[in-house]
Design a protein around this motif. Sequence first.
Motif, mmCIF file in Angstrom:
data_model
loop_
_atom_site.group_PDB
_atom_site.id
_atom_site.type_symbol
_atom_site.label_atom_id
_atom_site.label_comp_id
_atom_site.label_asym_id
_atom_site.label_seq_id
_atom_site.Cartn_x
_atom_site.Cartn_y
_atom_site.Cartn_z
ATOM 1 N N THR A 294 31.633 41.938 32.710
ATOM 2 C CA THR A 294 31.193 40.822 33.549
ATOM 3 C C THR A 294 30.084 40.004 32.894
ATOM 4 N N ILE A 295 29.546 40.463 31.776
ATOM 5 C CA ILE A 295 28.487 39.728 31.084
ATOM 6 C C ILE A 295 29.128 38.686 30.174
ATOM 7 N N ASN A 296 28.779 37.440 30.388
ATOM 8 C CA ASN A 296 29.344 36.347 29.609
ATOM 9 C C ASN A 296 28.704 36.311 28.220
ATOM 10 N N PRO A 297 29.481 36.523 27.135
ATOM 11 C CA PRO A 297 28.892 36.486 25.791
ATOM 12 C C PRO A 297 28.228 35.155 25.471
ATOM 13 N N ASN A 298 28.683 34.062 26.089
ATOM 14 C CA ASN A 298 28.084 32.754 25.826
ATOM 15 C C ASN A 298 26.685 32.627 26.411
ATOM 16 N N ASP A 299 26.303 33.527 27.321
ATOM 17 C CA ASP A 299 24.961 33.476 27.920
ATOM 18 C C ASP A 299 23.931 34.265 27.117
ATOM 19 N N ILE A 300 24.362 34.975 26.097
ATOM 20 C CA ILE A 300 23.464 35.880 25.374
ATOM 21 C C ILE A 300 22.723 35.143 24.272
ATOM 22 N N LEU B 232 34.776 35.637 37.845
ATOM 23 C CA LEU B 232 33.950 34.441 38.004
ATOM 24 C C LEU B 232 32.494 34.875 37.860
ATOM 25 N N ALA B 233 31.743 34.189 37.026
ATOM 26 C CA ALA B 233 30.356 34.590 36.760
ATOM 27 C C ALA B 233 29.453 33.365 36.743
ATOM 28 N N THR B 234 28.279 33.498 37.342
ATOM 29 C CA THR B 234 27.280 32.434 37.329
ATOM 30 C C THR B 234 25.942 33.015 36.870
ATOM 31 N N ARG B 235 25.107 32.162 36.305
ATOM 32 C CA ARG B 235 23.776 32.590 35.842
ATOM 33 C C ARG B 235 22.778 31.451 36.015
ATOM 34 N N LEU B 236 21.542 31.839 36.376
ATOM 35 C CA LEU B 236 20.439 30.893 36.454
ATOM 36 C C LEU B 236 19.188 31.552 35.910
ATOM 37 N N THR C 91 28.438 38.117 39.535
ATOM 38 C CA THR C 91 29.790 38.195 38.997
ATOM 39 C C THR C 91 30.739 38.770 40.034
ATOM 40 N N SER C 92 31.913 38.176 40.127
ATOM 41 C CA SER C 92 32.968 38.671 41.009
ATOM 42 C C SER C 92 34.222 38.911 40.179
ATOM 43 N N VAL C 93 34.808 40.106 40.329
ATOM 44 C CA VAL C 93 35.989 40.485 39.551
ATOM 45 C C VAL C 93 37.097 40.938 40.488
ATOM 46 N N ASP C 94 38.284 40.381 40.285
ATOM 47 C CA ASP C 94 39.488 40.805 41.010
ATOM 48 C C ASP C 94 40.460 41.335 39.959
ATOM 49 N N ASN C 95 40.627 42.652 39.936
ATOM 50 C CA ASN C 95 41.437 43.287 38.900
ATOM 51 C C ASN C 95 42.582 44.061 39.542
ATOM 52 N N ASN D 99 35.382 43.908 42.606
ATOM 53 C CA ASN D 99 34.042 44.308 42.180
ATOM 54 C C ASN D 99 33.097 43.113 42.180
ATOM 55 N N LYS D 100 31.895 43.337 42.679
ATOM 56 C CA LYS D 100 30.855 42.311 42.675
ATOM 57 C C LYS D 100 29.569 42.925 42.142
ATOM 58 N N SER D 101 28.848 42.165 41.350
ATOM 59 C CA SER D 101 27.585 42.667 40.806
ATOM 60 C C SER D 101 26.554 41.547 40.766
ATOM 61 N N PHE D 102 25.310 41.926 41.018
ATOM 62 C CA PHE D 102 24.187 40.995 40.958
ATOM 63 C C PHE D 102 23.065 41.639 40.157
ATOM 64 N N ILE D 103 22.514 40.884 39.216
ATOM 65 C CA ILE D 103 21.377 41.336 38.420
ATOM 66 C C ILE D 103 20.278 40.289 38.539
#
Length: 519
Positions: free
Chosen positions: A216-222, A372-376, A395-399, A447-451
């Motif tokens: 769920t971690i977007n590599p483009n955000d790193i 679907l993932a968002t970051r601020l 991040t929200s994941v439907d698998n 699955n949903k996750s918040f950090i």
Amino acid sequence: MKYKLLVFFILYVGFNAFSQDLRGTVLIGSDPLPGVNVINLTNGKGTLTNFDGNFILTNVSQGDEIEFSYIGFESQKITYDGQTNISVVLNESSEQLDEVYVTGYGSQIRKNLSSVISKVDGDLLANTPVPSFEGALQGRVAGVQITSGSGMSGSSVKVRIRGTGSVLANADPLYVIDGVVVPSGGYDQNSYDPQGDNYPAGAIAFQDVDTNVLSTINPNDIESIEVLKDASATAIYGSRGANGVILITTKKGSYNGKTVVEANFDYGISEATRKLDLVNAEEYLMLAQEAWYNSGNNPIDFWSNSGILQDGLTKEEALTNNTNWQDQGLRTGFSNKMNLSISGGADSTRFFASFNALEEESIFVGNEYMSLATRLNLDHKINDKLKLSINSSFTSVDNSPVPSQNGIGRAMDMIPLWPVYKADGSYFYPERNPTANLELWEQQRLNKSFIGNWSLEYEFIDNFKFITDFGYNFVSTENKQYRDGLLDPTGETFAMQRKVNKSASTFKNLINYTNIFGD
């Protein structure tokens, strides 16, 4: 014959005239430097300098570009113009030595580090065609081994730093994102034990259908990844860092910087690189009859007693079939990926925001994945002494995973004389039929996750900073499973739904003193 020998001699002499061996020595000052990479950028061949700094590079041609590189030193390039022996002097790279590394208790420049830390810049990870950032680390960090779990969308990736420290205990490294410790492995692994007493009665626990938490971690955000390898680097994390620590720092905007908008769209396809070479119907029938005869059975009883005619199948129907059961469980997969980001800042504020969407269908029939993932990330200087920082992601994941036992696994139990469907359109032998198990046995993971990380930094005296930091990590897992009664010998239909929420928080307070003594 003489003409052939003459032509061969001319070609041999001509080849050696244009392709030679380059010998030389690489030095640091007046001392030899062993282990330097010597690469011919034109043909891709290379070598290393030995203990005395000497090297031999073969098959070098006029005009080839040769590069000399070594960690911590500035690379040099030369163009080969016929020389047979050269001497190259490498200079220490002040830029690399002054590079800032994030540690567990702050940051340091590379030349002041006494522990073993490797760094990977986010530019190397961005737009990498891998499902999760761990895969992009492959080959970029010494001593780190990356092993893909399977071809299933969202499957876990195994990371080992300096080998496996335990046979039975968890050997995964500790992951820390912007100061928040996050779980690794699969969502199910972090919510309950699928083999334990708390797993719902009647449910079938498959080990290959879990969703990777870190996918769920977007590599483009790193912005960067630091890998802490030895005991001195991981000491601040105690026993949790026994297998190494991976620190992930996400991107931020720039103070007084222009607003930058980036958009990336990727599309890819995937296929099974190799399939098993299975026998067709004619070959299977020949081998089955031969085995039947060699076992001393009566040839007349082959069709009636060999077990080929199952579920009402007749000999005439069997002879018309030639089913490749592998093709029933495999397909051409595809993936669509979109990434949008905006960053910028003013005198006292900087920001970074992103949105990422990934839609994927793997090579396994029925496996679908959507995330679907968002970051601020926001930094604000309240005044010259006080700064507020906020880093958050959702991040929200439907698998919809497919157990390999139901698809390609069951294909190995089927024979090419059997059809997928009966003449009336119903499933043939549904208990073992891979297509029936794929279509009538549904799995879904929501699955949903918040950090989130909130911190205040206050410089109460010159060179002294007090930092208070609160991190929060929330993971929600909802598993759904439905099995049609046709797949059960007793005809029993099974349905299960389970939801588990898990959260963790960290609170730390630090006082940092920073000063430069001397030049």
